[in-house]
Design a protein around this motif. Structure first.
Motif, short mmCIF file in Angstrom:
data_model
loop_
_atom_site.label_atom_id
_atom_site.label_comp_id
_atom_site.label_asym_id
_atom_site.label_seq_id
_atom_site.Cartn_x
_atom_site.Cartn_y
_atom_site.Cartn_z
N MET A 12 10.38 -11.42 -2.05
CA MET A 12 9.10 -11.49 -2.75
C MET A 12 9.21 -12.22 -4.08
O MET A 12 8.33 -13.00 -4.45
CB MET A 12 8.56 -10.08 -2.96
N VAL A 13 10.27 -11.99 -4.83
CA VAL A 13 10.41 -12.63 -6.13
C VAL A 13 10.51 -14.14 -5.98
O VAL A 13 9.94 -14.90 -6.78
CB VAL A 13 11.64 -12.06 -6.89
N ASN A 14 11.18 -14.60 -4.93
CA ASN A 14 11.28 -16.04 -4.68
C ASN A 14 9.97 -16.60 -4.13
O ASN A 14 9.61 -17.76 -4.41
CB ASN A 14 12.42 -16.33 -3.71
N GLN A 15 9.26 -15.80 -3.35
CA GLN A 15 7.94 -16.22 -2.87
C GLN A 15 7.01 -16.52 -4.04
O GLN A 15 6.30 -17.52 -4.05
CB GLN A 15 7.33 -15.14 -1.98
N ALA A 16 7.02 -15.63 -5.02
CA ALA A 16 6.16 -15.81 -6.19
C ALA A 16 6.55 -17.06 -6.97
O ALA A 16 5.69 -17.83 -7.42
CB ALA A 16 6.24 -14.57 -7.09
N ILE B 192 -1.04 -8.29 -2.23
CA ILE B 192 -1.17 -7.63 -3.53
C ILE B 192 0.18 -7.56 -4.24
O ILE B 192 0.28 -7.77 -5.47
CB ILE B 192 -1.76 -6.22 -3.35
N SER B 193 1.23 -7.29 -3.49
CA SER B 193 2.58 -7.28 -4.08
C SER B 193 2.96 -8.66 -4.60
O SER B 193 3.60 -8.80 -5.65
CB SER B 193 3.60 -6.81 -3.05
N LEU B 194 2.56 -9.70 -3.86
CA LEU B 194 2.84 -11.07 -4.28
C LEU B 194 2.09 -11.40 -5.58
O LEU B 194 2.66 -12.03 -6.48
CB LEU B 194 2.44 -12.04 -3.17
N VAL B 195 0.84 -10.98 -5.68
CA VAL B 195 0.06 -11.20 -6.91
C VAL B 195 0.71 -10.47 -8.08
O VAL B 195 0.82 -11.01 -9.20
CB VAL B 195 -1.40 -10.72 -6.72
N ASP B 196 1.15 -9.25 -7.85
CA ASP B 196 1.82 -8.46 -8.90
C ASP B 196 3.10 -9.15 -9.35
O ASP B 196 3.40 -9.20 -10.55
CB ASP B 196 2.12 -7.06 -8.35
N GLU B 197 3.85 -9.67 -8.40
CA GLU B 197 5.10 -10.37 -8.73
C GLU B 197 4.83 -11.69 -9.43
O GLU B 197 5.57 -12.10 -10.34
CB GLU B 197 5.90 -10.61 -7.44
N LEU B 198 3.76 -12.36 -9.03
CA LEU B 198 3.41 -13.64 -9.63
C LEU B 198 3.10 -13.51 -11.12
O LEU B 198 3.40 -14.42 -11.91
CB LEU B 198 2.20 -14.23 -8.89
N ALA B 199 2.54 -12.37 -11.50
CA ALA B 199 2.12 -12.17 -12.89
C ALA B 199 3.27 -11.97 -13.86
O ALA B 199 3.04 -11.78 -15.06
CB ALA B 199 1.17 -10.97 -12.98
N GLU C 63 -5.05 -11.44 -20.03
CA GLU C 63 -6.29 -12.20 -19.82
C GLU C 63 -6.13 -13.22 -18.70
O GLU C 63 -7.05 -13.44 -17.91
CB GLU C 63 -6.69 -12.90 -21.12
N ASN C 64 -4.97 -13.85 -18.60
CA ASN C 64 -4.74 -14.83 -17.54
C ASN C 64 -4.64 -14.17 -16.16
O ASN C 64 -5.11 -14.72 -15.17
CB ASN C 64 -3.47 -15.64 -17.83
N SER C 65 -4.04 -12.97 -16.12
CA SER C 65 -4.01 -12.22 -14.86
C SER C 65 -5.42 -11.85 -14.42
O SER C 65 -5.76 -11.94 -13.23
CB SER C 65 -3.16 -10.96 -15.02
#
Length: 405
Positions: free
Chosen positions: A201-205, A261-268, A277-279
């Motif tokens: 997941m961390v690499n996906q983000a 949702i996990s990917l969005v969380d990791e992306l942030a 604010e950007n999230s």
């Protein structure tokens, strides 16, 4: 063109002969087919490479893709993998069609042409008409072939370890060759899934940010600090939001809502924790379903304080970007229903009010103690924050009063 084009390769054989020719030893090795296949090109075979390159510069991308009709006739009876090898053999003679071949990839149309060419050619590989759709096994073969020929997997492994020199080339290759040409979202989701799914997941983000994140208008390189240093604009986030919506779509069968949702969380937190604010701005661009699911996940997992700060940021973005403030209020109202007890819901609402107070005080402190160069932006942020709080509570009053009358 005369007789050289009128060979058995250009004719569609009777159906009863197709299977026997396909599996005959004549087509079992690409080396055996090169001379016979090239002979069907007729006078095109004599065209110097430099002239061919000059011709491509004057042709629109869609016209270049029509050249795949010619190669289809040249390789009609070959298995998919052999046809792909044949395409690669011809196109690899032009350096701009390679992942690292062009000296100026940002301004070169080579990979864009290759993507259009591959799309049309591959569809013809899979069926005799453009309306028959894709066979998933064949799609996997095409992607695996591209990875093998471009060494894409190893390059991605290198780039997720902060290899800045490869970032631009990976970005352009993935977008221009694999992702940008498909009409249907399901097709784009398939190729993006192939790119991301093999990785943790961390690499996906990180790959998602490399491919769709903000880039410099000067040299095209990924701007890693954009989400950290200060508020950004919608343009910088639109690519990421569209990619997330693509994976959340029902046609992206290999992704669950929890995955996205996990990917969005990791992306942030790529490369470090984003400005909240950007999230919030990203979630708004992702749409109601993703925004609510993301917020509900925090509510279910007991992260009420984080959720409260996010609500304040959503209100701030609505104020700055001129969205209707009642949207933020209704989203909070919907999230309140996720809490299982009245006590949890009341604690969350109290956390929202505390978050407004703390964030406003932080903004005021920034104005008072900030550097002279930052004074104007700090004051403007405080101005928007105070207005956001006022308009947010105004919508709550409207909602409350209308329901009681």
């Amino acid at each position: 063109m005369t007789s050289p084009l009128r060979t058995s390769y250009t004719l569609i054989p009777n159906q009863r002969y197709r299977r026997s020719y396909r599996h005959s030893s004549k087509f079992s090795n690409i080396q055996d087919t090169d001379s016979s296949s090239l002979s069907t090109l007729g006078n095109f075979k004599a065209l110097p490479l430099e002239i061919f390159h000059m011709v491509l510069e004057y042709l629109p991308v869609k016209d270049i893709s029509i050249l795949s009709l010619l190669l289809k006739r040249c390789t009609l009876l070959l298995p998919t993998k052999e046809r792909l090898k044949y395409i690669h053999k011809i196109l690899s003679e032009i350096s701009c069609f390679k992942l690292s071949g062009c000296m100026d990839p940002l301004h070169c149309s080579g990979l864009l042409c290759y993507g259009m060419f591959l799309q049309v050619k591959t569809i013809k590989i899979l069926s005799c008409t453009l309306t028959s759709g894709w066979d998933e096994l064949e799609c996997h073969r095409v992607y695996n072939f591209l990875c093998e020929m471009s060494n894409l997997t190893r390059r991605m492994q290198t780039v997720v370890r902060s290899a800045r020199k490869l970032e631009l080339r990976i970005r352009i290759f993935c977008r221009n060759v694999l992702l940008n040409h498909w009409i249907h979202w399901g097709d784009s989701a398939f190729w993006l899934t192939r790119i991301l799914k093999p990785w943790p997941m961390v690499n996906q983000a990180r790959l998602l940010y490399i491919i769709f994140g903000p880039a410099s208008t000067l040299d095209g390189h990924v701007v890693w600090h954009k989400m950290i240093d200060g508020p950004t604009d919608e343009t910088s986030l639109k690519g990421l939001a569209d990619a997330i919506k693509l994976l959340y779509d029902t046609e992206a069968k290999e992704w669950t809502a929890d995955d996205v949702i996990s990917l969005v969380d990791e992306l942030a937190v790529v490369p470090r924790e984003w400005l909240l604010e950007n999230s919030a701005r990203l979630l708004i661009l992702c749409g109601n379903n993703i925004c609510f699911t993301f917020m509900a996940s925090k509510a279910v997992n007991g992260r009420a304080i984080e959720l409260a700060r996010l609500v304040v940021s959503l209100a701030l973005v609505c104020e700055k970007d001129l969205y209707c403030m009642d949207w933020a209020v209704k989203m909070m109202q919907k999230v309140c229903k996720v809490f299982s007890t009245p006590g949890e819901r009341n604690n969350f609402l109290q956390s929202v009010e505390n978050a407004f107070a703390h964030i406003t005080m932080d903004a005021l402190q920034s104005v008072i103690s900030g550097d002279h160069e930052e004074e104007d932006s700090s004051f403007l942020n405080l101005f928007h924050l105070v207005n956001a709080q006022a308009n947010f509570h105004k919508e709550i009053l409207y909602l409350t009063m209308s329901s009681n009358l």
